[in-house]
Design an enzyme around this catalytic site. Structure first.
Site, PDB file in Angstrom:
ATOM      1  CG  ASP A 165      -0.259  -0.145   2.556  1.00 36.60           C
ATOM      2  OD1 ASP A 165       0.991  -0.129   2.603  1.00 36.60           O
ATOM      3  OD2 ASP A 165      -0.970  -0.273   3.566  1.00 36.60           O
ATOM      4  CG  ASN A 200      -9.123   1.088  10.796  1.00 39.31           C
ATOM      5  OD1 ASN A 200      -8.199   0.296  10.610  1.00 39.31           O
ATOM      6  ND2 ASN A 200      -9.402   2.052   9.949  1.00 39.31           N
ATOM      7  CG  HIS A 235      -6.127  -0.475   8.031  1.00 37.34           C
ATOM      8  ND1 HIS A 235      -6.017   0.885   7.876  1.00 37.34           N
ATOM      9  CD2 HIS A 235      -4.915  -0.879   8.477  1.00 37.34           C
ATOM     10  CE1 HIS A 235      -4.796   1.263   8.202  1.00 37.34           C
ATOM     11  NE2 HIS A 235      -4.110   0.211   8.573  1.00 37.34           N
ATOM     12  CD  GLU A 270      -8.769   2.505   6.045  1.00 34.17           C
ATOM     13  OE1 GLU A 270      -8.684   1.711   6.989  1.00 34.17           O
ATOM     14  OE2 GLU A 270      -8.217   3.629   6.073  1.00 34.17           O
TER      15      GLU A 270
HETATM   16  C1  GLP Z   1      -0.731   1.298   8.316  1.00 30.44           C
HETATM   17  C2  GLP Z   1      -0.510   0.590   6.972  1.00 30.44           C
HETATM   18  C3  GLP Z   1      -0.579  -0.897   7.114  1.00 30.44           C
HETATM   19  C4  GLP Z   1       0.070  -1.278   8.417  1.00 30.44           C
HETATM   20  C5  GLP Z   1      -0.846  -0.866   9.544  1.00 30.44           C
HETATM   21  C6  GLP Z   1      -0.290  -1.081  10.935  1.00 30.44           C
HETATM   22  O1  GLP Z   1      -1.544   2.399   8.175  1.00 30.44           O
HETATM   23  N1  GLP Z   1      -1.381   0.975   5.938  1.00 30.44           N
HETATM   24  O2  GLP Z   1       0.013  -1.529   6.011  1.00 30.44           O
HETATM   25  O3  GLP Z   1       0.273  -2.679   8.455  1.00 30.44           O
HETATM   26  O4  GLP Z   1      -1.291   0.474   9.354  1.00 30.44           O
HETATM   27  O5  GLP Z   1       0.791  -0.238  11.186  1.00 30.44           O
HETATM   28  P1  GLP Z   1       1.710  -0.323  12.490  1.00 30.44           P
HETATM   29  O6  GLP Z   1       2.517  -1.589  12.347  1.00 30.44           O
HETATM   30  O7  GLP Z   1       2.568   0.914  12.441  1.00 30.44           O
HETATM   31  O8  GLP Z   1       0.804  -0.377  13.658  1.00 30.44           O
END
Ligand code: GLP
Length: 240
Positions: A66, A135, A137, A142
């Site tokens: 992403d 959330n 995702h 989302e």
């Molecule tokens: C982000 C990314 C995801 C990521 C997730 C968790 O916004 N879009 O690909 O895996 O949220 O992130 P973190 O590991 O910093 O909690």
């Protein structure tokens, strides 16, 4: 399987071993690696182990999960910049092995098609390593996402835009994302989800113990035939 680890270090070592073993068995593996804080130590361990054991990553194909729309790839905080720092740079991955969304492109639909095609042409993802958003995702799939989508552009959830500020040194204008779809993640031959820390405990409980629903995209992974959910003690704290 759901694996609980005493701490983040052990979780990261396990995640790294999985990647290393796959590349040893299949030097031209197709990997989709998430950005985000959680897999950071996993990637450091992958690099250290690859160097120690002389594991050759030169044939591996990397597919971006992403990206934040409108953020330059060179901007610290972008998913590309993170993976460049953590994996592509240290492992000297050649540009022609990396398929990453250009989130600055005028035609984002064409970008989605380009990445869809790259996955198809390389025979699908061997492994997707993903994190989980606050959330629920996965990538930028989302809550409420159409689980039948391939790569697509998305209006980000307000939780995502607020939490996302943590990756940037100064306020970033975050409104849209570009992401692989759940279809592509669910079609990966193996999925590894990593979650660490007390902030993830509640959403991990919902994703694992709640019903499988697109309102918690991570819960969809529970239907994957080969998924590993790696949790440290804090992230697993609310599980029965
Ligand atoms: C982000 C990314 C995801 C990521 C997730 C968790 O916004 N879009 O690909 O895996 O949220 O992130 P973190 O590991 O910093 O909690």
């Amino acid at each position: 399987m759901i694996a609980k680890f005493t701490n983040y270090q052990e979780l990261s070592a396990f995640g790294a071993d999985k990647i290393i073993q796959l590349v040893q068995q299949k030097p031209d593996a197709v990997l989709c690696l998430a950005g985000g804080d959680t897999p950071a130590l996993t990637y450091d361990r992958v690099v250290a182990k690859a160097q120690e054991a002389g594991v050759d990553f030169s044939g591996v194909i990397f597919i971006g999960l992403d990206e934040w729309v409108g953020i330059q790839p060179a901007t610290p905080g972008s998913c590309y910049h993170f993976l460049q720092q953590k994996i592509f740079g240290p492992l000297h991955i050649q540009k022609d092995k990396i398929y990453f969304f250009d989130a600055m492109a005028n035609d984002l639909k064409a970008e989605c098609n380009r990445i869809d095609l790259a996955i198809e042409q390389h025979g699908g993802l061997d492994l997707a390593l993903v994190g989980i958003g606050m959330n629920g995702h996965i990538g930028f799939n989302e809550p409420g996402v159409d689980a039948a989508l391939n790569a697509h552009v998305v209006e980000l959830d307000e939780v995502t835009t607020a939490v996302g500020q943590k990756y940037f040194t100064s306020g970033a204008a975050l409104a849209k994302g570009i992401t692989l779809g759940m279809t592509q993640i669910m079609s990966a031959r193996e999925v590894v989800l990593v979650a660490s820390g007390p902030k993830k405990a509640a959403i991990i409980r919902e994703a694992i113990q709640g019903r499988i629903t697109n309102t918690i995209p991570a819960s969809l992974l529970m239907a994957h035939p080969r998924v590993s959910i790696l949790l440290d003690a804090a992230a697993a704290a609310e599980l029965d």
